[in-house]
Design an enzyme around this catalytic site. Structure first.
Site, short mmCIF file in Angstrom:
data_model
loop_
_atom_site.label_atom_id
_atom_site.label_comp_id
_atom_site.label_asym_id
_atom_site.label_seq_id
_atom_site.Cartn_x
_atom_site.Cartn_y
_atom_site.Cartn_z
N TYR A 166 -10.36 22.79 -6.27
CA TYR A 166 -9.56 22.27 -7.37
C TYR A 166 -9.63 23.20 -8.58
O TYR A 166 -8.59 23.55 -9.17
CB TYR A 166 -10.06 20.87 -7.75
CG TYR A 166 -9.27 20.23 -8.87
CD1 TYR A 166 -8.00 19.72 -8.65
CD2 TYR A 166 -9.81 20.14 -10.15
CE1 TYR A 166 -7.27 19.13 -9.68
CE2 TYR A 166 -9.09 19.55 -11.19
CZ TYR A 166 -7.82 19.05 -10.94
OH TYR A 166 -7.10 18.48 -11.97
N GLY B 163 0.80 7.58 -12.66
CA GLY B 163 -0.12 8.39 -13.45
C GLY B 163 0.50 9.12 -14.62
O GLY B 163 1.44 8.63 -15.28
N ALA C 289 5.91 12.24 -10.48
CA ALA C 289 6.26 11.38 -11.61
C ALA C 289 6.45 9.92 -11.26
O ALA C 289 7.05 9.17 -12.03
CB ALA C 289 7.53 11.91 -12.27
N GLY D 176 2.34 11.79 -14.71
CA GLY D 176 3.73 12.18 -14.53
C GLY D 176 4.69 11.08 -14.89
O GLY D 176 5.72 11.32 -15.56
#
Length: 267
Positions: free
Chosen positions: A164, A14, A11, A16
């Site tokens: 991913y 981005g 956080a 977050g």
């Protein structure tokens, strides 16, 4: 929604950070997680100013380390008597295969094992704080994922996108199994696709730009705070709506086996 205490991983920038800011501006107590203490303090100062209150905290941990995941959970439990929302937002995209200090492939470890373990460690506090919500940021990339129990660590062949996609599929499987196990506990579990958002991860993995982090935070903020989804659980959201996830996410045998193996790996 009354004032709640919420933990958001990844956080300090981005999606977050945008999620934390939006929730702080709603008046909630937000705990930011990140790896870098200086960046974390800068984010705290910025969010306090934006929100107009001081209920913004930061806790540092490297989620590639199971030891530090446990330390993060312990720190939250030691400082806070309640935790109403956990947002498993942190994630990585690796172009080359790397191993964590525990010997796990980095993408699998950070994107799946870390939220799995952190959630397990914080469940007593979340249960005690019910009604509570667990939100895990997955991706539309889960549709291309496949769980190969014979090669969870991508030892035979590594491809960044495949690793991913597999980890994002694991996020959905984890969420559905968690929701089933928490039935009746007053703790919900949902996951989401944030959109194609212009983050460091998107640039690293795909070399493209996207929408703003604030737009990417919308669904996480909605799931964390909207009263109409307080009892919704075991769902996959995209653009504020529950939508069907890939067919492979509904294999109960796979989701239970992944859970059991994840428990063993985290011991």
């Amino acid at each position: 929604m009354n004032q709640k205490t919420m933990l958001i991983t990844g956080a300090t920038d981005g999606i977050g950070k945008a999620t934390a800011q939006a929730l702080a501006m709603q008046g909630h107590t937000v705990i930011l997680h990140g790896r870098n203490a200086a960046r974390g303090q800068a984010a705290v100062d910025e969010l306090k100013k934006a929100a107009g209150h001081d209920r913004v905290d930061f806790m540092a941990a490297d989620l590639s380390s199971l030891r530090e995941v446990r330390q993060l959970a312990a720190a939250v439990q030691a400082k806070y008597e309640q935790l109403h929302v956990l947002i498993n937002n942190a994630g990585v995209f690796m172009n080359e295969r790397q191993l964590t200090e525990d010997g796990f492939e980095m993408t699998f470890a950070v994107n799946h094992l870390a939220p799995f373990l952190l959630t397990q460690q914080l469940l007593p506090l979340l249960r005690q704080s019910a009604p509570a919500r667990i939100i895990t940021v997955s991706s539309v990339a889960h549709q291309r994922g496949r769980i190969n129990f014979d090669d969870l660590q991508s030892e035979r062949a590594f491809n960044g996108y495949r690793a991913y996609a597999h980890s994002k599929l694991a996020n959905v499987l984890f969420t559905y199994e968690l929701a089933a196990r928490l039935a009746g506990a007053g703790v919900t579990a949902n996951c989401l696709h944030p959109g194609v958002i212009g983050t460091k991860l998107l640039q690293t993995g795909f070399g493209i730009g996207g929408a703003t982090p604030a737009e990417g935070a919308r669904t996480s903020v909605y799931l964390a705070s909207a009263p109409e989804v307080e009892t919704v659980t075991g769902a996959y959201f995209d653009d504020l709506r529950a939508v069907p996830s890939a067919p492979q996410t509904h294999d109960e045998t796979t989701r239970r086996r992944l859970w059991e193996i994840s428990e063993q790996l985290c011991q």
